[in-house]
Design an enzyme around this catalytic site. Sequence first.
Site, PDB file in Angstrom:
ATOM      1  N   CYS A   1      63.193  15.916   1.966  1.00  0.00           N
ATOM      2  CA  CYS A   1      63.946  16.891   2.764  1.00  0.00           C
ATOM      3  C   CYS A   1      65.396  16.476   2.958  1.00  0.00           C
ATOM      4  O   CYS A   1      66.257  17.331   3.143  1.00  0.00           O
ATOM      5  CB  CYS A   1      63.258  17.081   4.110  1.00  0.00           C
ATOM      6  SG  CYS A   1      61.740  18.024   3.959  1.00  0.00           S
TER       7      CYS A   1
ATOM      8  N   GLU B   1      63.336   7.954   0.292  1.00  0.00           N
ATOM      9  CA  GLU B   1      64.011   8.903   1.173  1.00  0.00           C
ATOM     10  C   GLU B   1      64.439   8.170   2.421  1.00  0.00           C
ATOM     11  O   GLU B   1      63.718   7.297   2.917  1.00  0.00           O
ATOM     12  CB  GLU B   1      63.070  10.053   1.551  1.00  0.00           C
ATOM     13  CG  GLU B   1      63.671  10.948   2.634  1.00  0.00           C
ATOM     14  CD  GLU B   1      63.003  12.297   2.787  1.00  0.00           C
ATOM     15  OE1 GLU B   1      61.801  12.389   2.510  1.00  0.00           O
ATOM     16  OE2 GLU B   1      63.705  13.251   3.171  1.00  0.00           O
TER      17      GLU B   1
ATOM     18  N   ASN C   1      63.787  20.789  -3.799  1.00  0.00           N
ATOM     19  CA  ASN C   1      62.734  19.958  -3.218  1.00  0.00           C
ATOM     20  C   ASN C   1      61.745  20.848  -2.488  1.00  0.00           C
ATOM     21  O   ASN C   1      62.054  21.369  -1.436  1.00  0.00           O
ATOM     22  CB  ASN C   1      63.336  18.964  -2.221  1.00  0.00           C
ATOM     23  CG  ASN C   1      62.256  18.179  -1.504  1.00  0.00           C
ATOM     24  OD1 ASN C   1      61.502  17.445  -2.130  1.00  0.00           O
ATOM     25  ND2 ASN C   1      62.141  18.354  -0.198  1.00  0.00           N
ATOM     26  N   GLU C   2      60.603  21.033  -3.081  1.00  0.00           N
ATOM     27  CA  GLU C   2      59.510  21.835  -2.518  1.00  0.00           C
ATOM     28  C   GLU C   2      60.025  23.053  -1.750  1.00  0.00           C
ATOM     29  O   GLU C   2      59.574  23.346  -0.639  1.00  0.00           O
ATOM     30  CB  GLU C   2      58.565  20.984  -1.659  1.00  0.00           C
ATOM     31  CG  GLU C   2      59.150  20.263  -0.478  1.00  0.00           C
ATOM     32  CD  GLU C   2      58.081  19.536   0.368  1.00  0.00           C
ATOM     33  OE1 GLU C   2      58.067  19.736   1.577  1.00  0.00           O
ATOM     34  OE2 GLU C   2      57.266  18.776  -0.191  1.00  0.00           O
TER      35      GLU C   2
HETATM   36  O1  AHR Z   1      57.842  12.549   2.359  1.00  0.00           O
HETATM   37  C1  AHR Z   1      58.199  13.130   3.574  1.00  0.00           C
HETATM   38  C2  AHR Z   1      58.578  14.587   3.408  1.00  0.00           C
HETATM   39  O2  AHR Z   1      57.506  15.329   2.935  1.00  0.00           O
HETATM   40  C3  AHR Z   1      59.655  14.859   2.408  1.00  0.00           C
HETATM   41  O3  AHR Z   1      60.909  14.687   2.933  1.00  0.00           O
HETATM   42  C4  AHR Z   1      59.430  16.288   2.058  1.00  0.00           C
HETATM   43  O4  AHR Z   1      59.861  16.588   0.766  1.00  0.00           O
HETATM   44  C5  AHR Z   1      57.955  16.472   2.258  1.00  0.00           C
HETATM   45  O5  AHR Z   1      57.677  17.572   3.020  1.00  0.00           O
END
Ligand code: AHR
Length: 847
Positions: free
Chosen positions: A448, A249, A575-576
């Site tokens: 995120c 990321e 994503n979550e």
């Molecule tokens: O890994 C950091 C963050 O943690 C990621 O962007 C998110 O998916 C999670 O909350």
Amino acid sequence: MAVVPVKAEKVEDNPGKVYLFSYTNHEDRSRNGLYFAWSTDKVNWHAIGPEHPFLQSDYGAWGSQKKMVSPFLFKDQENLWHCIWSVNTTDFTFAHAASEDLVHWKRQSYPPLNTEKNILAPQIKFTGSLYEVQWKSKVGAEVTYHKVTTRDFKEYSKIEKASYDTTLKSEVVVDGMSFEGVITEVEWSEVQTLIDAKDLSVYKSKRYSETTQQDTKRFDGLANVTAQITIHKDRKKAISPLLMGIFFEDINYAADGGLYAELIQNRDFEYTPADTKFRDYTWNSLKAWKSEGIEVTIDSISPIHENNLHYVTIKRNDELGKLVNEGFDGIPLKANEKYYFSLFAKTFEGATKLKISLVDTLGKVYTTKTINATSKNWKKYQTTLKVKESARYTQLVIEPMSNQKVGLDFISLFPAETFKQHKNGLRADLAQTIADINPKFVRFPGGCVAHGDGLDNIYRWKNTIGPLETRKPQRNIWNYHQSMGLGYFEYFQFCEDINATPLPVIAAGVPCQNSSTGGAGQQCGIPEEEMVAYIQDILDLIEWANGDKNSEWGSKRAAAGHPEPFNLKYLGIGNEDLITDVFEERFTQIFNAIQKAYPEIVVIGTVGPFYEGTDYDEGWELANKLEVPMVDEHYYVPLGWLIHNQDYYDAYDRNNAKVYLGEYASHLPGRPSNMETALSEALYLTAVERNGDVVKMTSYAPLLAKENHTQWKPDLIYFNNLEVKPTTDYYVQKLYGQNAGTIYYDTDVSIPFANEDITNRVGVSVVQDEESGDMIIKLVSMLPVPVTANLDHTQFVMNSNATLTVFAGAPDAIDVIPTTEDFKIGKEFEYTLPPYSFTVIRVQTQQ
Ligand code: AHR
């Protein structure tokens, strides 16, 4: 799970019916929640907790916005509990959630009501056939009362003026403080359920907060631990060949200034204070640039491309005039290396020469070349700079050789020695460190970053391909800038370079639920009418990756230099995310469309950010309903969770979706990476390998962090411009990645202590790599004393030559690296696991 609740409160005799008071504390406290107290006489109240939140509001941006104001609890005609509350004092909605037992709550909703007034202290009344939601609105000094009706708390009538029943709430004193809330008569068993749930939660959080700091006391007197380990040849199963992967990321400057080898910061003059949420006004088109003796303006008339509106114009005032870029914390140089320099220029007053140099802060010039900008229209000029000496910190200096005004944009400098020598490539040392893990897949671009901060910030893959100057840079959710120089083509190319499966993750039509922009900070969702185009973008991605070079999108891949397909097999959607109706509608549409057009693609759904709770439950329910083949689980957990939940996947239904453990890490107070965190992950991974038939992929998160630019700790690999600093946790990933297997052999591990504190701290996993035939025995001990293990592998015919890799050190050690040596094994052999250690024994089989 092996946790036993300890009863904190006991009521010996069942008092039958009792009163339950539901309330919250001060209205402005963020992340407060729904609390309960009970009473037999409505006079003496006993708090359950105290202030144990049974439900918390998910509305609003992360941090102080998530408030539960004036909750109102109500039991409907079907005995289902409903809680509604104000989300704050400004927004035009209220929140709703339902529960059967007041412990497990279903998804929250925030009905979009057609009003421009705030909604305060909402409450519910049953009117015989419908539920009436009444509330107050306060605009200035004026207070008005309104209502809507509903049958199901999903569809609501139009808003009407109403009276507000002031008898529905009561004032109650709990622990000496007065609260307004709702009193309901309930069976004692319902209160007991709440007390038990609270006790379990308190017990778990104590157990999970265990660290090695208490080990001296916990293991006082413990001397000899022995373990008899028998490996069973006949108790085997196939496990996933993709178990160990990486999560990339762009957080902590992982991309620009990190893995992406570009050395010029803000090369396109597109930085804007909006990148920082307007916290930093120096973060603008001239960030990382400075000038002397020239007039500098930022212009946007006739840019190179509409996606890159801004460029700089310079006009020399004196002979020493220069424009300087400081790079990302300076521009490091390596002796005897070549650097590719390029820029776009357009002249306004005739041709001008530009002297390009790399210069340190003392004025020493390491290399210099001249470019002759001649064109009135944007034109790319490039040259190669050769460097003889290394330098830790230089800057790029551009000196106009005449006084003519010239426009410049896309000023770029790359080392020739990128990973695999690609143009627009990756920083070689960082990429190699990642490759050394031997990851079987790469997830990108987040996290995120994938779902973004608000609708406008959702990551759109199409903005990240094609010529660099046509890509669309955007704000990074972590409050900086994404140039998109590291885009989808580069991600796929990196996967190919390291022989890893690409795993892109696309937003499920909703941005991050913690968004701070758009939709009142809420999850909102791409408008229905735009979903068709959004879904088409996702289908286009599959064609871009896998389609024939003559197809519409495959041809763009071919034009970028990759006529062969990239062989995309997995696609993460979401994503979550908060699992809401807004999410479900959009996820379902996307999932169905992919299934229909590309049934061979394995879609990976999402089940929230925790290992339990509403999003986890609802996410799994949705995945089962739609028959989603795999789901992405995330959990950043305290060390004790990993120690005491090694059975987490043992009971997973093998007929349901498979699991991608997409983000996890062991978090200690202060968030260090050390032997303690590393070993807890190694221990847990023995259990994950055991469940490698249901857990198909895993990736530690986050991967990279640049020193002094770190938003999140811990990370797997830290770095600065010159050094790469893998953490202890990195070596665990590497040992697992390099010693992965495809067959798991069951073991019996017998440790003569009936004490989970001891037995849960020893982990064993035996796998075989079918390609090499090697058997790999992993042994982890988080005990402070040696463990003498007798390994019985008599059911196998193994070579006596093995390698022994040991990774051991004090729990707080951060500079430990594994050591490997040759090792002889007999039919049965004894091996002593050092205190706090992870051992890998790799041995060839003779079959
Ligand atoms: O890994 C950091 C963050 O943690 C990621 O962007 C998110 O998916 C999670 O909350």
